[in-house]
Design a protein around this motif. Structure first.
Motif, PDB file in Angstrom:
ATOM      1  N   PHE A  23     -88.596  53.547 -43.568  1.00  0.00           N
ATOM      2  CA  PHE A  23     -87.853  55.011 -43.144  1.00  0.00           C
ATOM      3  C   PHE A  23     -86.888  54.541 -44.825  1.00  0.00           C
ATOM      4  N   LEU A  24     -86.539  53.843 -45.182  1.00  0.00           N
ATOM      5  CA  LEU A  24     -85.174  54.203 -46.700  1.00  0.00           C
ATOM      6  C   LEU A  24     -86.047  53.828 -47.528  1.00  0.00           C
ATOM      7  N   ARG A  25     -87.343  53.165 -48.103  1.00  0.00           N
ATOM      8  CA  ARG A  25     -87.765  52.748 -48.874  1.00  0.00           C
ATOM      9  C   ARG A  25     -89.177  53.742 -49.756  1.00  0.00           C
ATOM     10  N   SER A  26     -88.713  54.110 -50.484  1.00  0.00           N
ATOM     11  CA  SER A  26     -89.770  54.806 -51.861  1.00  0.00           C
ATOM     12  C   SER A  26     -90.679  54.415 -52.472  1.00  0.00           C
ATOM     13  N   ASP A  27     -90.477  52.565 -52.168  1.00  0.00           N
ATOM     14  CA  ASP A  27     -91.464  52.181 -53.371  1.00  0.00           C
ATOM     15  C   ASP A  27     -93.026  51.528 -52.467  1.00  0.00           C
ATOM     16  N   TRP A  28     -94.040  51.299 -52.738  1.00  0.00           N
ATOM     17  CA  TRP A  28     -94.707  50.464 -52.356  1.00  0.00           C
ATOM     18  C   TRP A  28     -94.533  48.825 -52.660  1.00  0.00           C
ATOM     19  N   ARG A  29     -93.913  48.202 -52.943  1.00  0.00           N
ATOM     20  CA  ARG A  29     -93.956  46.734 -53.551  1.00  0.00           C
ATOM     21  C   ARG A  29     -94.116  45.732 -52.637  1.00  0.00           C
ATOM     22  N   ALA A  30     -94.417  45.275 -52.246  1.00  0.00           N
ATOM     23  CA  ALA A  30     -94.641  43.790 -51.380  1.00  0.00           C
ATOM     24  C   ALA A  30     -93.869  42.831 -51.497  1.00  0.00           C
ATOM     25  N   ASN A  31     -94.435  42.097 -52.743  1.00  0.00           N
ATOM     26  CA  ASN A  31     -93.171  41.306 -53.334  1.00  0.00           C
ATOM     27  C   ASN A  31     -93.602  40.838 -54.838  1.00  0.00           C
ATOM     28  N   ARG A  32     -93.038  39.656 -55.711  1.00  0.00           N
ATOM     29  CA  ARG A  32     -92.986  39.554 -57.206  1.00  0.00           C
ATOM     30  C   ARG A  32     -93.317  37.862 -56.546  1.00  0.00           C
ATOM     31  N   GLU A  33     -94.466  38.067 -57.659  1.00  0.00           N
ATOM     32  CA  GLU A  33     -94.566  35.885 -58.078  1.00  0.00           C
ATOM     33  C   GLU A  33     -94.604  35.553 -59.396  1.00  0.00           C
ATOM     34  N   ILE A  34     -93.416  34.783 -59.508  1.00  0.00           N
ATOM     35  CA  ILE A  34     -92.865  34.189 -60.788  1.00  0.00           C
ATOM     36  C   ILE A  34     -93.971  32.903 -60.413  1.00  0.00           C
ATOM     37  N   LEU A  35     -94.267  32.198 -62.050  1.00  0.00           N
ATOM     38  CA  LEU A  35     -94.630  31.274 -62.683  1.00  0.00           C
ATOM     39  C   LEU A  35     -94.121  30.555 -63.761  1.00  0.00           C
ATOM     40  N   ARG A  36     -92.996  29.609 -64.319  1.00  0.00           N
ATOM     41  CA  ARG A  36     -92.273  29.257 -65.312  1.00  0.00           C
ATOM     42  C   ARG A  36     -92.880  28.348 -65.265  1.00  0.00           C
ATOM     43  N   SER A  37     -93.446  27.592 -66.736  1.00  0.00           N
ATOM     44  CA  SER A  37     -94.019  26.650 -66.500  1.00  0.00           C
ATOM     45  C   SER A  37     -93.541  26.082 -68.617  1.00  0.00           C
ATOM     46  N   GLU A  38     -93.900  24.680 -69.104  1.00  0.00           N
ATOM     47  CA  GLU A  38     -93.399  24.467 -70.036  1.00  0.00           C
ATOM     48  C   GLU A  38     -94.120  25.041 -71.443  1.00  0.00           C
ATOM     49  N   TYR A  39     -95.670  25.844 -70.717  1.00  0.00           N
ATOM     50  CA  TYR A  39     -96.920  26.422 -71.955  1.00  0.00           C
ATOM     51  C   TYR A  39     -96.747  28.051 -71.451  1.00  0.00           C
ATOM     52  N   TYR A  40     -96.226  28.117 -70.571  1.00  0.00           N
ATOM     53  CA  TYR A  40     -97.207  29.002 -69.364  1.00  0.00           C
ATOM     54  C   TYR A  40     -96.268  30.331 -68.684  1.00  0.00           C
ATOM     55  N   HIS A 100     -94.502  50.649 -47.821  1.00  0.00           N
ATOM     56  CA  HIS A 100     -94.514  52.069 -47.814  1.00  0.00           C
ATOM     57  C   HIS A 100     -93.514  52.427 -46.763  1.00  0.00           C
ATOM     58  N   MET A 101     -92.470  53.805 -46.406  1.00  0.00           N
ATOM     59  CA  MET A 101     -92.668  54.610 -45.365  1.00  0.00           C
ATOM     60  C   MET A 101     -93.582  54.893 -44.560  1.00  0.00           C
ATOM     61  N   GLY A 102     -93.441  55.014 -43.221  1.00  0.00           N
ATOM     62  CA  GLY A 102     -94.761  55.804 -42.460  1.00  0.00           C
ATOM     63  C   GLY A 102     -93.873  55.692 -40.776  1.00  0.00           C
ATOM     64  N   PHE A 103     -94.243  57.362 -40.729  1.00  0.00           N
ATOM     65  CA  PHE A 103     -94.349  57.459 -39.429  1.00  0.00           C
ATOM     66  C   PHE A 103     -95.238  57.908 -38.290  1.00  0.00           C
ATOM     67  N   ALA A 104     -95.623  57.565 -36.772  1.00  0.00           N
ATOM     68  CA  ALA A 104     -96.082  57.365 -36.242  1.00  0.00           C
ATOM     69  C   ALA A 104     -95.779  58.396 -34.581  1.00  0.00           C
ATOM     70  N   LEU A 105     -96.863  59.013 -34.518  1.00  0.00           N
ATOM     71  CA  LEU A 105     -96.417  59.360 -32.822  1.00  0.00           C
ATOM     72  C   LEU A 105     -97.635  59.274 -32.279  1.00  0.00           C
ATOM     73  N   THR A 106     -97.644  58.019 -31.109  1.00  0.00           N
ATOM     74  CA  THR A 106     -99.293  57.845 -30.252  1.00  0.00           C
ATOM     75  C   THR A 106     -98.752  58.527 -28.611  1.00  0.00           C
ATOM     76  N   ALA A 107    -100.218  59.065 -28.476  1.00  0.00           N
ATOM     77  CA  ALA A 107     -99.501  59.734 -27.443  1.00  0.00           C
ATOM     78  C   ALA A 107    -100.714  59.630 -25.945  1.00  0.00           C
ATOM     79  N   THR A 108    -100.599  58.539 -25.301  1.00  0.00           N
ATOM     80  CA  THR A 108    -102.019  57.826 -24.569  1.00  0.00           C
ATOM     81  C   THR A 108    -102.015  58.207 -23.443  1.00  0.00           C
TER      82      THR A 108
END
Length: 105
Positions: free
Chosen positions: A41-58, A70-78
């Protein structure tokens, strides 16, 4: 869940995940159940993770987005209601020792 940073064993890609949090409140009385939940509830972005690869050539940098981050709210009644035949100790289904079949008769 706290943010994490870890390398993949096979590919060497480093993953940096974002934090996730959720708050749930529930109430139940008899057959009624109510639940209110709020996630990220305090987040406004959709980013899940960041992946980084560093090598000598790439070098590679990729951001992964997910709607579950992303932020989400739910109300469930059963409401739970009984239906069908009630099975009690004195009228349980009995296991039969032989199968009744018109082919075997």
């Amino acid at each position: 869940m706290t943010p994490s940073h870890y390398p993949d064993e096979n590919s060497g890609i480093e993953s940096k995940t974002s934090s996730q949090y959720q708050l749930q409140l529930g109430w139940g009385s008899g057959a009624w159940n109510l639940r209110v939940s709020a996630s990220n509830f305090l987040r406004s972005d959709w980013r899940a993770n960041r992946e980084i690869l560093r090598s000598e050539y790439y070098d590679m940098s990729r951001r992964v987005y997910s709607p579950s981050q992303h932020m989400g709210f739910a109300l469930t009644a059963t409401y739970t209601f009984g239906y069908g035949k009630r099975v009690e100790r004195d009228n349980e289904l009995k296991h039969e020792s032989s199968a009744s079949s018109a082919i075997l008769k």
